[in-house]
Design an enzyme around this catalytic site. Structure first.
Site, mmCIF file in Angstrom:
data_model
loop_
_atom_site.group_PDB
_atom_site.id
_atom_site.type_symbol
_atom_site.label_atom_id
_atom_site.label_comp_id
_atom_site.label_asym_id
_atom_site.label_seq_id
_atom_site.Cartn_x
_atom_site.Cartn_y
_atom_site.Cartn_z
ATOM 1 N N GLU A 67 -5.838 9.324 0.049
ATOM 2 C CA GLU A 67 -6.169 7.889 0.105
ATOM 3 C C GLU A 67 -7.223 7.487 -0.932
ATOM 4 O O GLU A 67 -7.122 6.419 -1.525
ATOM 5 C CB GLU A 67 -6.664 7.521 1.508
ATOM 6 N N HIS A 101 1.262 5.087 -2.288
ATOM 7 C CA HIS A 101 1.622 6.489 -1.968
ATOM 8 C C HIS A 101 2.868 6.991 -2.698
ATOM 9 O O HIS A 101 2.864 8.112 -3.232
ATOM 10 C CB HIS A 101 1.881 6.613 -0.457
ATOM 11 N N SER A 132 -3.942 0.686 -4.381
ATOM 12 C CA SER A 132 -3.368 -0.567 -3.863
ATOM 13 C C SER A 132 -4.464 -1.610 -3.607
ATOM 14 O O SER A 132 -4.219 -2.643 -2.998
ATOM 15 C CB SER A 132 -2.611 -0.300 -2.557
ATOM 16 N N HIS A 169 0.843 -1.202 0.000
ATOM 17 C CA HIS A 169 0.000 0.000 0.000
ATOM 18 C C HIS A 169 0.881 1.257 0.000
ATOM 19 O O HIS A 169 0.663 2.181 -0.781
ATOM 20 C CB HIS A 169 -0.897 0.015 1.243
HETATM 21 N N1 HBI Z 1 0.912 6.144 10.059
HETATM 22 N N2 HBI Z 1 2.513 4.759 9.030
HETATM 23 C C1 HBI Z 1 1.390 5.533 8.943
HETATM 24 N N3 HBI Z 1 0.773 5.671 7.754
HETATM 25 C C2 HBI Z 1 -0.354 6.436 7.624
HETATM 26 O O1 HBI Z 1 -0.904 6.573 6.518
HETATM 27 C C3 HBI Z 1 -0.874 7.093 8.765
HETATM 28 C C4 HBI Z 1 -0.207 6.924 9.985
HETATM 29 N N4 HBI Z 1 -0.678 7.517 11.072
HETATM 30 C C5 HBI Z 1 -1.848 8.371 11.072
HETATM 31 C C6 HBI Z 1 -2.500 8.443 9.733
HETATM 32 N N5 HBI Z 1 -1.997 7.858 8.664
HETATM 33 C C7 HBI Z 1 -3.812 9.148 9.570
HETATM 34 O O2 HBI Z 1 -4.439 9.381 10.807
HETATM 35 C C8 HBI Z 1 -3.675 10.472 8.834
HETATM 36 O O3 HBI Z 1 -4.942 10.970 8.576
HETATM 37 C C9 HBI Z 1 -2.933 11.431 9.660
HETATM 38 FE FE FE Z 2 -2.177 5.254 3.167
#
Ligand code: HBI
Ligand code: FE
Length: 291
Positions: A169, A128, A188, A123
């Site tokens: 997303e 990303h 993904s 993913h």
């Molecule tokens: N941590 N590793 C990781 N990947 C993410 O996409 C991610 C996260 N922590 C918080 C988060 N996404 C979401 O709460 C965002 O909206 C900030």
């Molecule tokens: Fe993500």
């Protein structure tokens, strides 16, 4: 799958240890990559496909973050940091604000090919990272990180999390060739890559910042609403103003359920998706060859 280790540093970073992946893990990567590659041509936006190609992410196996970071750094100054899983919001935002993308490094099991709730390396790297090769989107992601640090201070994290959810997303973009995907959660996912463009059930609404920030989302199924931008610059411009007045404005308004339409929504219907009408409807000049 390597167990998710607890030996991470204060910023939750760990070593990827690329040499430790098993043949089975590389085989699961190949399965996922080859399936998505077939699905995404004609569905993913060009900027994503160009980024995926330029990164040199291949079907042959799980990539080494050190090599990807060199290519990414040269293109837009971003780097990949390996983390054990979801990290706390403020840690996540702090990473984005300094052009570091926190990527998980475990891969899902064979019985999770079609769905797993939290991000895995497929993913993060195939959803990303390719778009971080695009300068405008790379700027947006850093601006989002900076905005997130501010929002968490203001107690408006959920509004910003919705913006992330419905763009980074699960975002769609209108192009002269038709509707295309740029959201990583879709890119993904084999099933949602088809559903988001072709199923008549979900709402597809033109992007509106306040509308997105008021809209709840589900994390356990395909989306019931998708927001459509006309260009990445639109996203970057939307995150430039100071969000405080916007937070105050929407704080007085009720949240909107993910399956609901409201009067001010500019809904895309099926007729507006084909190349010729989408160009005119979105006020974009089609090149002579396409008219
Ligand atoms: N941590 N590793 C990781 N990947 C993410 O996409 C991610 C996260 N922590 C918080 C988060 N996404 C979401 O709460 C965002 O909206 C900030
Ligand atoms: Fe993500």
């Amino acid at each position: 799958m390597p167990e998710i280790r607890e030996d991470f540093h204060s910023d939750f970073s760990i070593e990827q240890n690329w040499q430790d992946y098993s043949e089975e893990e590389h085989a699961i990567w190949r399965l996922l990559f080859e399936r998505q590659q077939r699905l995404l041509v004609g569905r993913a936006c060009d900027e994503f496909l160009d980024g995926l190609g330029a990164l040199g992410v291949a079907a042959d196996g799980i990539p080494d973050f050190r090599r990807l970071s060199e290519v990414l750094d040269a293109a837009t100054g971003w780097r990949i940091v390996a983390v054990p899983g979801l990290v706390p919001d403020d840690v996540f935002f702090a990473y984005l604000a300094r052009r570091c993308f926190p990527s998980t490094c475990f891969i899902r099991r064979r019985d999770q090919l079609d769905y797993l709730q939290e991000p895995d390396i497929f993913h993060d790297i195939c959803g990303h990272v390719p778009l971080l090769m695009n300068p405008v989107f790379a700027d947006y992601m850093q601006a989002y990180g900076e905005g997130g640090l501010k929002a968490s201070g203001l107690g408006h994290l959920q509004h910003l999390a919705r913006l992330y959810w419905y763009t980074v997303e699960f975002g769609l973009i209108a192009t002269e060739e038709g509707l295309r995907i740029y959201g990583s959660g879709i890119l993904s996912s084999a099933g949602e890559s088809v559903y988001c463009l072709e199923d008549p059930r979900p709402n597809r609404i033109r992007f509106d910042l306040r509308r997105v920030m008021r809209t709840r989302y589900r994390i356990d199924d395909f989306q019931q609403t998708y927001f459509v931008i006309e260009a990445f610059q639109q996203l970057f411009d939307a995150t430039r103003p100071d969000f405080e007045p916007i937070y105050r404005e929407i704080a007085a308004l009720p949240d909107i359920e993910p399956d609901t339409l409201i009067g001010s929504d500019r809904k895309l219907d099926r007729a507006s998706w084909d190349p010729l009408t989408i160009g005119k409807k979105m006020g974009r000049r089609l090149s002579a060859a396409q008219v």
